[in-house]
Design a protein around this motif. Structure first.
Motif, short mmCIF file in Angstrom:
data_model
loop_
_atom_site.label_atom_id
_atom_site.label_comp_id
_atom_site.label_asym_id
_atom_site.label_seq_id
_atom_site.Cartn_x
_atom_site.Cartn_y
_atom_site.Cartn_z
N TYR A 1 0.70 -1.23 0.02
CA TYR A 1 0.01 -0.15 0.09
C TYR A 1 0.82 1.20 0.04
O TYR A 1 0.23 2.30 -0.23
CB TYR A 1 -0.95 0.05 1.16
N LEU A 2 2.20 1.22 0.50
CA LEU A 2 3.16 2.11 0.15
C LEU A 2 3.64 2.69 -1.19
O LEU A 2 3.29 3.70 -1.63
CB LEU A 2 4.31 2.19 1.20
N ASP A 3 3.84 1.50 -1.72
CA ASP A 3 4.47 1.60 -2.99
C ASP A 3 3.32 1.81 -4.10
O ASP A 3 3.48 2.27 -5.17
CB ASP A 3 5.18 0.20 -3.50
N TRP A 4 2.13 1.22 -3.86
CA TRP A 4 1.07 1.78 -4.35
C TRP A 4 1.21 3.23 -4.97
O TRP A 4 0.62 3.57 -6.17
CB TRP A 4 -0.34 1.72 -3.87
N LYS A 5 1.47 4.22 -4.18
CA LYS A 5 1.63 5.54 -4.25
C LYS A 5 3.24 5.88 -4.86
O LYS A 5 3.69 6.34 -5.89
CB LYS A 5 1.32 6.33 -3.28
N LEU A 6 3.95 5.49 -3.96
CA LEU A 6 5.72 5.81 -3.91
C LEU A 6 6.16 5.31 -5.41
O LEU A 6 6.89 6.20 -5.67
CB LEU A 6 6.31 5.17 -2.75
N GLN A 7 6.09 4.01 -5.80
CA GLN A 7 6.44 3.78 -6.93
C GLN A 7 5.54 3.44 -8.14
O GLN A 7 5.93 2.42 -8.96
CB GLN A 7 7.24 2.63 -6.51
N ASP A 8 4.45 4.04 -8.10
CA ASP A 8 3.41 3.84 -8.74
C ASP A 8 3.10 2.30 -9.04
O ASP A 8 2.90 1.94 -10.32
CB ASP A 8 3.58 4.68 -10.10
N ALA A 9 2.99 1.61 -8.08
CA ALA A 9 2.66 0.25 -8.33
C ALA A 9 1.25 -0.12 -8.71
O ALA A 9 1.01 -1.19 -9.44
CB ALA A 9 2.90 -0.74 -6.97
N LYS A 10 0.32 1.10 -8.41
CA LYS A 10 -0.90 1.15 -9.03
C LYS A 10 -0.93 0.85 -10.47
O LYS A 10 -1.52 -0.14 -11.01
CB LYS A 10 -1.72 2.11 -8.67
N SER A 11 -0.22 1.65 -11.20
CA SER A 11 -0.25 1.62 -12.73
C SER A 11 0.44 0.19 -13.03
O SER A 11 -0.12 -0.03 -14.13
CB SER A 11 0.72 2.75 -13.17
N LYS A 12 1.28 -0.21 -12.34
CA LYS A 12 2.24 -1.74 -12.91
C LYS A 12 1.05 -2.66 -12.87
O LYS A 12 0.92 -3.37 -13.47
CB LYS A 12 3.15 -2.03 -11.99
N TYR A 13 0.31 -2.55 -11.55
CA TYR A 13 -0.76 -3.64 -11.42
C TYR A 13 -1.63 -3.71 -12.50
O TYR A 13 -2.09 -4.63 -13.09
CB TYR A 13 -1.08 -3.30 -9.77
N GLU A 14 -2.29 -2.42 -12.76
CA GLU A 14 -3.15 -2.29 -13.83
C GLU A 14 -2.82 -2.70 -15.34
O GLU A 14 -3.48 -3.21 -15.89
CB GLU A 14 -3.72 -0.81 -13.83
N VAL A 15 -1.46 -2.50 -15.45
CA VAL A 15 -1.08 -2.81 -16.78
C VAL A 15 -1.06 -4.41 -16.98
O VAL A 15 -1.37 -5.02 -18.16
CB VAL A 15 0.38 -2.45 -17.13
N ILE A 16 -0.47 -4.94 -16.02
CA ILE A 16 -0.35 -6.56 -15.81
C ILE A 16 -1.87 -6.89 -16.31
O ILE A 16 -2.08 -8.04 -16.94
CB ILE A 16 0.28 -6.94 -14.81
N VAL A 17 -2.77 -6.43 -15.24
CA VAL A 17 -4.17 -7.24 -15.30
C VAL A 17 -4.80 -6.69 -16.79
O VAL A 17 -5.41 -7.67 -17.32
CB VAL A 17 -4.79 -6.39 -14.09
N LYS A 18 -4.49 -5.66 -17.31
CA LYS A 18 -4.92 -5.19 -18.78
C LYS A 18 -4.45 -6.14 -19.83
O LYS A 18 -5.04 -6.60 -20.42
CB LYS A 18 -4.43 -3.95 -18.99
N HIS A 19 -3.25 -7.01 -19.61
CA HIS A 19 -2.71 -7.86 -20.34
C HIS A 19 -3.19 -9.33 -20.05
O HIS A 19 -2.97 -10.31 -20.72
CB HIS A 19 -1.30 -7.82 -20.29
N GLY A 20 -4.25 -9.24 -19.07
CA GLY A 20 -4.81 -10.51 -18.78
C GLY A 20 -4.11 -11.50 -17.83
O GLY A 20 -4.30 -12.81 -17.99
#
Ligand code: SF4
Ligand code: SF4
Length: 389
Positions: A197-216
């Protein structure tokens, strides 16, 4: 234990990381095998079936250990994941590779020879999951190098049945992960990222997670409690969480955050002590995702920590330091002092030269190794000046 799925394989939601096994001393090579075996036995007997290691972990000893530790159990009851060290190699002539960073000094090899060596070390004839280690902006040229043909070679091993599922771990940006997955569409089946939950913001892990999910694809999480940093919060922040769920530990909050992300298949935890695995197994006995209100609360806790230096205590940097500085511990003290925890500076007392940032000579041997891209010599310099005041 509850289970999720990666490419049709039923994997335990909690996975055992083998990067922070108990050791006899500060030398990461010296795994305390008895204690470590106790942890693995507990993991196995409590339903954990996903075991993660890498060529480099514990200076190469982790693969030896986990292969031996799991060999007492039937091969079809556990899944082993290891990684190709493309982030720590240099290209030489005729397919030969040399090693660098944490592997400096290791004898030259080739891509197939490294893979063969890993199978031997782990005492297996196939890997269930195999990853490119640390795809980032620096390692990308090696992974894309046509002469070395790393991905091509691994695909051939998959066809031969010696790799069951291919993936990669990444410390690179969301854009890099996106373009890598697009380039190799259909090749990789999962991606391992640093997520909490810290890197969700600190290292933009949110975007990384969303990209991976977008690729299925499914996500395997590393550093879910940030090398233990999120297991010990500043008092004020912990009090906020305890007011909502009295008795829940900070680590449980961090892990429940990950349980609320549907793309996450496995949360790895590098458990060093039996108490940690006992608590974590309990947390993963059944899903208990955070509510929207709790997510908001964690977001506020994260906001209070955004100025922290994002060290995960992986210790990649310590091996090459000519002054044998305990870099992650010094950074932990720096974070504490910077964030008003005056007790943090006590860890520097006692004249332990390994804990003295003023001894840093700024040689730069640690620069470029850190997966978090921390400017270690600058931190040492700044901390040394802070301590003089
Ligand atoms: S720059 Fe400082 S911390 Fe880094 S390796 Fe050199 S002496 Fe050690
Ligand atoms: S400074 Fe970087 S390389 Fe060193 S322990 Fe921390 S995260 Fe790992």
């Amino acid at each position: 234990m509850y289970y999720n799925e990666i490419a049709g394989v039923k994997v335990s939601a909690l996975g055992m990381g083998n990067m922070r096994l108990p050791t006899f001393d500060e030398n990461e090579k010296n795994i305390d095998r008895e204690k470590a075996q106790e942890i693995i036995d507990y993991a196995y007997s409590h339903g954990i079936n996903y075991y993660d290691t890498a060529y480099r972990y514990h200076s190469g000893q982790s693969e030896f250990f986990i292969g031996e530790a799991l060999s007492k159990y039937p091969r079809d009851t556990w899944y082993l994941a290891t990684k190709f060290p493309g982030h720590m190699i240099v290209k030489k002539e005729n397919g030969v590779i040399g090693f660098t960073s944490g592997l400096t000094g290791w004898p030259d090899s080739t891509v197939p020879a490294v893979f063969e060596e890993q199978l031997n070390k782990c005492k297996v004839d196939y890997f269930d999951f195999y990853l490119l280690h640390n795809v980032n902006e620096k390692s990308l040229p090696m992974y894309l190098d046509e002469d070395l043909g790393i991905v091509r070679y691994l695909q051939s091993e998959k066809e031969a049945g010696r790799i069951r599922h291919l993936g990669f771990s990444a410390h690179g940006s969301a854009e890099l992960i996106d373009s890598f997955l697009t380039r190799f569409e259909g090749v990789f089946e999962f991606v391992q990222i640093q997520l909490n939950y810290l890197d969700w913001k600190l290292q933009d892990a949110k975007s990384k997670y969303e990209v991976i999910v977008k690729h299925g694809l499914k996500v395997v999480v590393m550093e879910g409690v940030r090398g233990g940093r999120l297991a010990k919060l500043p008092e004020e922040q912990m009090a906020k969480l305890s007011a909502v769920r009295p008795g829940d530990s900070a680590a449980r909050w961090a892990l429940r955050f990950l349980q609320s992300l549907p793309g996450v298949a496995v949360v790895l935890s590098g458990m060093t002590a039996l108490e940690q695995i006992v608590e974590n197994v309990e947390t993963f006995s059944e899903p208990c995702p955070v509510t929207e209100e709790e997510k908001q609360l964690l977001s506020e806790v994260a906001d209070s920590m955004l100025s922290w230096v994002p060290c995960t205590a992986c210790r990649y940097c310590t091996e090459g330091c000519p002054k044998q500085l305990e870099i992650p511990k010094i950074i932990a003290a720096y974070n504490g002092v910077k964030n008003g925890d005056m007790m943090a500076s006590y860890s520097l007392e006692g004249c332990d030269p390994a804990m003295d940032p003023t001894r840093c000579i700024g040689c730069g041997a640690c620069t470029g190794i850190c997966p978090q891209n921390i400017a270690i010599p600058d931190i040492m310099k700044e901390f040394a000046q802070m301590l003089k005041k």
